[in-house]
Motif scaffolding. Structure first.
Motif, PDB file in Angstrom:
ATOM      1  N   HIS A   8       0.833  -1.199   0.000  1.00  0.00           N
ATOM      2  CA  HIS A   8       0.000   0.000   0.000  1.00  0.00           C
ATOM      3  C   HIS A   8       0.872   1.256   0.000  1.00  0.00           C
ATOM      4  O   HIS A   8       1.696   1.426   0.898  1.00  0.00           O
ATOM      5  CB  HIS A   8      -0.921  -0.021   1.228  1.00  0.00           C
ATOM      6  CG  HIS A   8      -1.916   1.083   1.225  1.00  0.00           C
ATOM      7  ND1 HIS A   8      -2.901   1.194   0.267  1.00  0.00           N
ATOM      8  CD2 HIS A   8      -2.063   2.150   2.037  1.00  0.00           C
ATOM      9  CE1 HIS A   8      -3.613   2.268   0.502  1.00  0.00           C
ATOM     10  NE2 HIS A   8      -3.126   2.871   1.566  1.00  0.00           N
ATOM     11  N   ASN A   9       0.676   2.077  -1.023  1.00  0.00           N
ATOM     12  CA  ASN A   9       1.376   3.369  -1.100  1.00  0.00           C
ATOM     13  C   ASN A   9       2.877   3.261  -0.912  1.00  0.00           C
ATOM     14  O   ASN A   9       3.477   4.015  -0.147  1.00  0.00           O
ATOM     15  CB  ASN A   9       0.829   4.309  -0.027  1.00  0.00           C
ATOM     16  CG  ASN A   9      -0.215   5.221  -0.604  1.00  0.00           C
ATOM     17  OD1 ASN A   9      -0.319   5.371  -1.819  1.00  0.00           O
ATOM     18  ND2 ASN A   9      -1.015   5.813   0.267  1.00  0.00           N
ATOM     19  N   ILE A  10       3.480   2.351  -1.626  1.00  0.00           N
ATOM     20  CA  ILE A  10       4.924   2.131  -1.452  1.00  0.00           C
ATOM     21  C   ILE A  10       5.718   3.250  -2.116  1.00  0.00           C
ATOM     22  O   ILE A  10       5.470   3.625  -3.273  1.00  0.00           O
ATOM     23  CB  ILE A  10       5.361   0.770  -2.067  1.00  0.00           C
ATOM     24  CG1 ILE A  10       4.617  -0.394  -1.409  1.00  0.00           C
ATOM     25  CG2 ILE A  10       6.873   0.603  -1.959  1.00  0.00           C
ATOM     26  CD1 ILE A  10       4.915  -0.624   0.046  1.00  0.00           C
ATOM     27  N   ARG A  11       6.640   3.779  -1.370  1.00  0.00           N
ATOM     28  CA  ARG A  11       7.595   4.753  -1.902  1.00  0.00           C
ATOM     29  C   ARG A  11       8.979   4.268  -1.503  1.00  0.00           C
ATOM     30  O   ARG A  11       9.213   3.896  -0.355  1.00  0.00           O
ATOM     31  CB  ARG A  11       7.312   6.126  -1.295  1.00  0.00           C
ATOM     32  CG  ARG A  11       8.228   7.222  -1.795  1.00  0.00           C
ATOM     33  CD  ARG A  11       7.871   8.532  -1.082  1.00  0.00           C
ATOM     34  NE  ARG A  11       8.927   9.520  -1.277  1.00  0.00           N
ATOM     35  CZ  ARG A  11       8.964  10.367  -2.288  1.00  0.00           C
ATOM     36  NH1 ARG A  11       8.007  10.370  -3.185  1.00  0.00           N
ATOM     37  NH2 ARG A  11       9.948  11.228  -2.389  1.00  0.00           N
ATOM     38  N   LYS A  12       9.867   4.223  -2.459  1.00  0.00           N
ATOM     39  CA  LYS A  12      11.201   3.687  -2.173  1.00  0.00           C
ATOM     40  C   LYS A  12      12.259   4.563  -2.828  1.00  0.00           C
ATOM     41  O   LYS A  12      12.169   4.892  -4.016  1.00  0.00           O
ATOM     42  CB  LYS A  12      11.295   2.250  -2.729  1.00  0.00           C
ATOM     43  CG  LYS A  12      12.686   1.664  -2.756  1.00  0.00           C
ATOM     44  CD  LYS A  12      13.197   1.287  -1.389  1.00  0.00           C
ATOM     45  CE  LYS A  12      14.641   0.839  -1.455  1.00  0.00           C
ATOM     46  NZ  LYS A  12      15.191   0.495  -0.136  1.00  0.00           N
ATOM     47  N   SER A  13      13.254   4.951  -2.060  1.00  0.00           N
ATOM     48  CA  SER A  13      14.347   5.753  -2.599  1.00  0.00           C
ATOM     49  C   SER A  13      15.673   5.102  -2.270  1.00  0.00           C
ATOM     50  O   SER A  13      15.830   4.464  -1.229  1.00  0.00           O
ATOM     51  CB  SER A  13      14.334   7.159  -1.981  1.00  0.00           C
ATOM     52  OG  SER A  13      13.073   7.759  -2.145  1.00  0.00           O
ATOM     53  N   PHE A  14      16.623   5.260  -3.176  1.00  0.00           N
ATOM     54  CA  PHE A  14      18.028   4.941  -2.893  1.00  0.00           C
ATOM     55  C   PHE A  14      18.741   6.292  -2.877  1.00  0.00           C
ATOM     56  O   PHE A  14      18.859   6.928  -3.925  1.00  0.00           O
ATOM     57  CB  PHE A  14      18.629   4.055  -3.987  1.00  0.00           C
ATOM     58  CG  PHE A  14      18.022   2.681  -4.058  1.00  0.00           C
ATOM     59  CD1 PHE A  14      18.359   1.715  -3.110  1.00  0.00           C
ATOM     60  CD2 PHE A  14      17.134   2.344  -5.061  1.00  0.00           C
ATOM     61  CE1 PHE A  14      17.818   0.440  -3.184  1.00  0.00           C
ATOM     62  CE2 PHE A  14      16.584   1.069  -5.135  1.00  0.00           C
ATOM     63  CZ  PHE A  14      16.926   0.123  -4.189  1.00  0.00           C
ATOM     64  N   ALA A  15      19.181   6.726  -1.732  1.00  0.00           N
ATOM     65  CA  ALA A  15      19.782   8.054  -1.561  1.00  0.00           C
ATOM     66  C   ALA A  15      18.861   9.109  -2.197  1.00  0.00           C
ATOM     67  O   ALA A  15      17.689   9.184  -1.855  1.00  0.00           O
ATOM     68  CB  ALA A  15      21.196   8.089  -2.130  1.00  0.00           C
TER      69      ALA A  15
END
Ligand code: ATP
Ligand code: MG
Length: 242
Positions: A8-15
């Motif tokens: 649900h509402n996934i947000r993913k960052s690398f740096a």
């Protein structure tokens, strides 16, 4: 929740780089769902999150409590390459779980299921690419999962082997009542295998289209309906937002 797995509402960052934003999807019992999108759009990243292998994300990952029931480990994973341990035999690779003694009968059953009966003593270097992928699939099934996550598992094999492996996944999913979430960049594969095709796109990636494939298995690869759905998926991929 009735879904086995829900993101649900996934947000993913690398740096500084945000790869995924606002991605929500659910996998229901018995479903085969494909995840499609351009290289680098975050498919493997999303699958790792779904598998519980990456806990550094925003949003929610819900696993149905049924997934943790009994001796099952709930989720099996097949990675983009077979990742077999070269010093272990095929059978040992399948049953390798944290040094616990492998269940011999179950391993033999899985070898039979993936068409490698009698090859349990072979070493990975003695296998063809397609055989190695089958070992990886058997290993993914070893924990008796209810959900199988596959990351482009057939990308390294020829077209004919690939079709056989696709049919193998469909057969095993039905035989063991397993739901499948599979990353692929192959449109034909996505529409042939899946009940739903989810297309990621944009930067950061989000879900740009979702197609239902309301056709029963076994399917005819030459069916007009599949060609039509492939066209729809192609349009969604070409109309990617930036
Ligand atoms: N561990 C990491 N550290 C930094 N950046 C990463 C890491 N893993 C992935 N990325 C970046 O995240 C983005 C998405 O990668 P990912 O492997 O999820 O793409 P993909 O859709 O699976 O691509 P492919 O189809 O080529 O396998 C890429 O820009 C990649 O460089
Ligand atoms: Mg990938």
């Amino acid at each position: 929740m009735s879904a086995l797995l829900r993101l649900h509402n996934i947000r993913k960052s690398f740096a500084e780089l945000t790869v995924l934003d606002n991605v929500s999807l659910a996998l229901a019992a018995g479903e085969i769902v494909s995840l499609l999108g351009p290289s680098g759009c975050g498919k493997s990243t999303l699958l790792r999150i779904a598998a519980g292998l990456d806990a550094h994300f925003e949003g929610e990952l819900e696993r149905n409590p049924l997934l943790d029931f009994g001796s099952s480990s709930g989720i099996g994973v097949v990675f983009q390459e077979p990742r077999l341990m070269p010093w272990l035999s095929v059978a040992e690779n399948i049953g390798f779980v944290d040094g616990r003694k492998a269940d011999h009968r179950w391993t033999q059953q899985l070898l039979h299921d993936v068409g490698l009966e009698g090859r349990g003593e072979a070493l990975p270097k003695q296998l063809s690419g397609g055989m190695a992928q089958r070992v990886a699939i058997a290993r993914g099934l070893y924990g008796r999962p209810q959900v199988l996550l596959l990351d482009e598992p057939f990308s390294a094999v020829d077209a004919f082997t690939r079709m056989k492996l696709q049919d193998l996944v469909i057969k095993l999913a039905a035989q063991y009542d397993i739901s499948v979430l599979m990353v692929t960049h192959d449109l034909d594969e996505a529409v042939y295998l899946s009940d739903r095709v989810i297309i990621l796109g944009g930067q950061p990636s989000r879900i740009v289209a979702e197609l239902a494939v309301p056709l029963a298995h076994p399917r005819d690869r030459r069916a007009v309906e599949l060609a039509f759905l492939k066209g729809e998926a192609l349009t969604a991929l070409y109309q990617q937002p930036t």
